[in-house]
Scaffold this motif. Structure first.
Motif, short mmCIF file in Angstrom:
data_model
loop_
_atom_site.label_atom_id
_atom_site.label_comp_id
_atom_site.label_asym_id
_atom_site.label_seq_id
_atom_site.Cartn_x
_atom_site.Cartn_y
_atom_site.Cartn_z
N LYS A 175 -25.15 -55.11 -63.16
CA LYS A 175 -24.22 -56.20 -62.80
C LYS A 175 -24.43 -56.64 -61.36
O LYS A 175 -24.42 -57.83 -61.04
N THR A 176 -24.64 -55.66 -60.48
CA THR A 176 -24.87 -55.97 -59.06
C THR A 176 -26.15 -56.78 -58.89
O THR A 176 -26.19 -57.77 -58.15
N ALA A 177 -27.22 -56.34 -59.59
CA ALA A 177 -28.50 -57.04 -59.49
C ALA A 177 -28.40 -58.46 -60.04
O ALA A 177 -29.01 -59.40 -59.51
N TYR A 178 -27.59 -58.63 -61.09
CA TYR A 178 -27.42 -59.96 -61.69
C TYR A 178 -26.72 -60.91 -60.71
O TYR A 178 -27.12 -62.06 -60.54
N VAL A 179 -25.68 -60.38 -60.05
CA VAL A 179 -24.93 -61.20 -59.08
C VAL A 179 -25.83 -61.59 -57.91
O VAL A 179 -25.78 -62.72 -57.40
N MET A 180 -26.69 -60.66 -57.50
CA MET A 180 -27.59 -60.92 -56.37
C MET A 180 -28.84 -61.68 -56.79
O MET A 180 -29.69 -62.01 -55.96
N ILE A 181 -28.96 -61.95 -58.08
CA ILE A 181 -30.12 -62.65 -58.64
C ILE A 181 -31.41 -61.95 -58.21
O ILE A 181 -32.38 -62.57 -57.75
N ASN A 182 -31.43 -60.62 -58.33
CA ASN A 182 -32.62 -59.84 -57.99
C ASN A 182 -33.33 -59.47 -59.29
O ASN A 182 -33.03 -58.46 -59.93
N ARG A 183 -34.28 -60.32 -59.68
CA ARG A 183 -34.95 -60.15 -60.96
C ARG A 183 -35.78 -58.88 -61.02
O ARG A 183 -35.82 -58.19 -62.04
N GLU A 184 -36.43 -58.52 -59.91
CA GLU A 184 -37.29 -57.34 -59.89
C GLU A 184 -36.48 -56.07 -60.14
O GLU A 184 -36.86 -55.22 -60.95
N VAL A 185 -35.35 -55.94 -59.46
CA VAL A 185 -34.48 -54.77 -59.65
C VAL A 185 -33.93 -54.77 -61.07
O VAL A 185 -33.84 -53.71 -61.72
N SER A 186 -33.56 -55.93 -61.58
CA SER A 186 -33.02 -56.03 -62.93
C SER A 186 -34.03 -55.53 -63.96
O SER A 186 -33.67 -54.80 -64.90
N GLN A 187 -35.28 -55.91 -63.78
CA GLN A 187 -36.32 -55.49 -64.71
C GLN A 187 -36.52 -53.97 -64.67
O GLN A 187 -36.70 -53.33 -65.70
N ARG A 188 -36.47 -53.40 -63.46
CA ARG A 188 -36.64 -51.95 -63.33
C ARG A 188 -35.46 -51.22 -63.98
O ARG A 188 -35.63 -50.19 -64.63
N LEU A 189 -34.26 -51.77 -63.80
CA LEU A 189 -33.08 -51.16 -64.41
C LEU A 189 -33.11 -51.26 -65.93
O LEU A 189 -32.67 -50.35 -66.63
N ASP A 190 -33.66 -52.37 -66.43
CA ASP A 190 -33.79 -52.53 -67.88
C ASP A 190 -34.72 -51.45 -68.44
O ASP A 190 -34.48 -50.91 -69.54
N LYS A 191 -35.76 -51.12 -67.71
CA LYS A 191 -36.69 -50.07 -68.14
C LYS A 191 -36.01 -48.70 -68.15
O LYS A 191 -36.23 -47.89 -69.04
N VAL A 192 -35.18 -48.47 -67.12
CA VAL A 192 -34.44 -47.20 -67.07
C VAL A 192 -33.49 -47.11 -68.27
O VAL A 192 -33.39 -46.06 -68.92
N ALA A 193 -32.79 -48.20 -68.56
CA ALA A 193 -31.85 -48.22 -69.68
C ALA A 193 -32.57 -47.98 -71.00
O ALA A 193 -32.09 -47.23 -71.87
N HIS A 194 -33.74 -48.62 -71.14
CA HIS A 194 -34.53 -48.44 -72.36
C HIS A 194 -35.00 -46.99 -72.48
O HIS A 194 -34.95 -46.40 -73.57
N GLY A 195 -35.45 -46.41 -71.37
CA GLY A 195 -35.89 -45.02 -71.38
C GLY A 195 -34.77 -44.06 -71.73
O GLY A 195 -34.98 -43.07 -72.42
N LEU A 196 -33.56 -44.38 -71.27
CA LEU A 196 -32.40 -43.54 -71.56
C LEU A 196 -32.08 -43.59 -73.06
O LEU A 196 -31.77 -42.56 -73.66
N ASP A 197 -32.17 -44.78 -73.63
CA ASP A 197 -31.94 -44.92 -75.07
C ASP A 197 -32.96 -44.12 -75.88
O ASP A 197 -32.62 -43.44 -76.85
N GLU A 198 -34.22 -44.20 -75.44
CA GLU A 198 -35.29 -43.47 -76.13
C GLU A 198 -35.05 -41.96 -76.05
O GLU A 198 -35.27 -41.23 -77.02
N LEU A 199 -34.61 -41.51 -74.89
CA LEU A 199 -34.36 -40.08 -74.67
C LEU A 199 -33.21 -39.60 -75.55
O LEU A 199 -33.25 -38.48 -76.08
N PHE A 200 -32.19 -40.44 -75.71
CA PHE A 200 -31.05 -40.06 -76.55
C PHE A 200 -31.44 -40.03 -78.02
O PHE A 200 -31.04 -39.14 -78.77
N ASN A 201 -32.22 -41.02 -78.44
CA ASN A 201 -32.61 -41.11 -79.85
C ASN A 201 -33.66 -40.08 -80.24
O ASN A 201 -33.73 -39.67 -81.40
#
Length: 224
Positions: A175-201
């Motif tokens: 949410k913070t990255a979205y407000v700051m319009i920081n696309r690079e950080v957003s993309q890295r966070l998306d990868k972390v979120a995806h990795g967390l989902d994979e780890l849980f599944n």
């Protein structure tokens, strides 16, 4: 039959079991809880399949009971092992596996949630519903399917709490990255979120390995 009445009483778990299956279980060691034995999945010695007593043939049950009485037993599926069972059941089978007294509480589940929920033993079904009502239902921290996944995959309480903490922190940073319009950080966070989902599944075989993986994800998050 008097011996059967003494061991099983009027337990609802024996409903639907043939007299021959009940007779086979009379020789179980005294310390074995009969209700849990019936509810929980067991490994069939000859095939390696996991089945509950209701799903076994009389011959399979006889082999499982025999294994239970061995000094180096048990041939029982362990609840905290990742490969102990399937993660969901066909709908027709799922309907049969849900504890009858819990139907009023599972009425609003999605089809996928019900298929996962039915994999659990009756004892685990009750624990899962109680935990949802007491800790998570009102907070909106996670989906009910995530909590079912904890039980199905045998994830420990500590590791599950870490999953929730990391997911919550990822959401906050996104949410913070979205407000700051920081696309690079957003993309890295998306990868972390995806990795967390994979780890849980697809968690590692042991709690220790999973804990190490979660700590690595947490460290990556701190560097964002």
């Amino acid at each position: 039959m008097m011996q059967a009445a003494e061991q099983f009483g009027n337990a609802a778990t024996v409903t639907g079991l043939s007299p021959s299956k009940i007779y086979k279980m009379l020789t179980l060691p005294a310390e074995v809880d009969r209700a849990e034995f019936i509810e929980q999945p067991h490994v069939i010695p000859e095939t390696g399949e996991e089945k509950t007593v209701h799903d076994m043939t009389t011959r399979e049950l006889e082999a499982v009971v025999k294994a239970e009485k061995q000094p180096d037993k048990p041939m029982q599926a362990q609840p905290d092992k990742q490969a102990r069972r399937v993660t969901e059941l066909p709908m027709a089978e799922a309907v049969k596996r849900v504890k009858p007294s819990l139907w009023a509480q599972v009425d609003d589940m999605t089809v996928k949630e019900l298929k996962m929920f039915a994999v659990l033993s009756h004892t685990e079904q009750e624990r899962c519903l109680n935990e949802w009502a007491e800790k998570y239902q009102a907070g909106g921290l996670l989906e009910f399917s995530d909590l079912i996944g904890k039980y199905v995959k045998g994830i420990s309480e500590d590791n599950f709490d870490m999953f929730i903490f990391i997911a919550k922190e990822v959401g906050r940073l996104q949410k913070t990255a979205y407000v700051m319009i920081n696309r690079e950080v957003s993309q890295r966070l998306d990868k972390v979120a995806h990795g967390l989902d994979e780890l849980f599944n697809n968690p590692p075989e042991t709690d220790e390995e999973l804990n190490k993986e979660l700590k690595c994800v947490s460290m990556k998050l701190k560097r964002k």
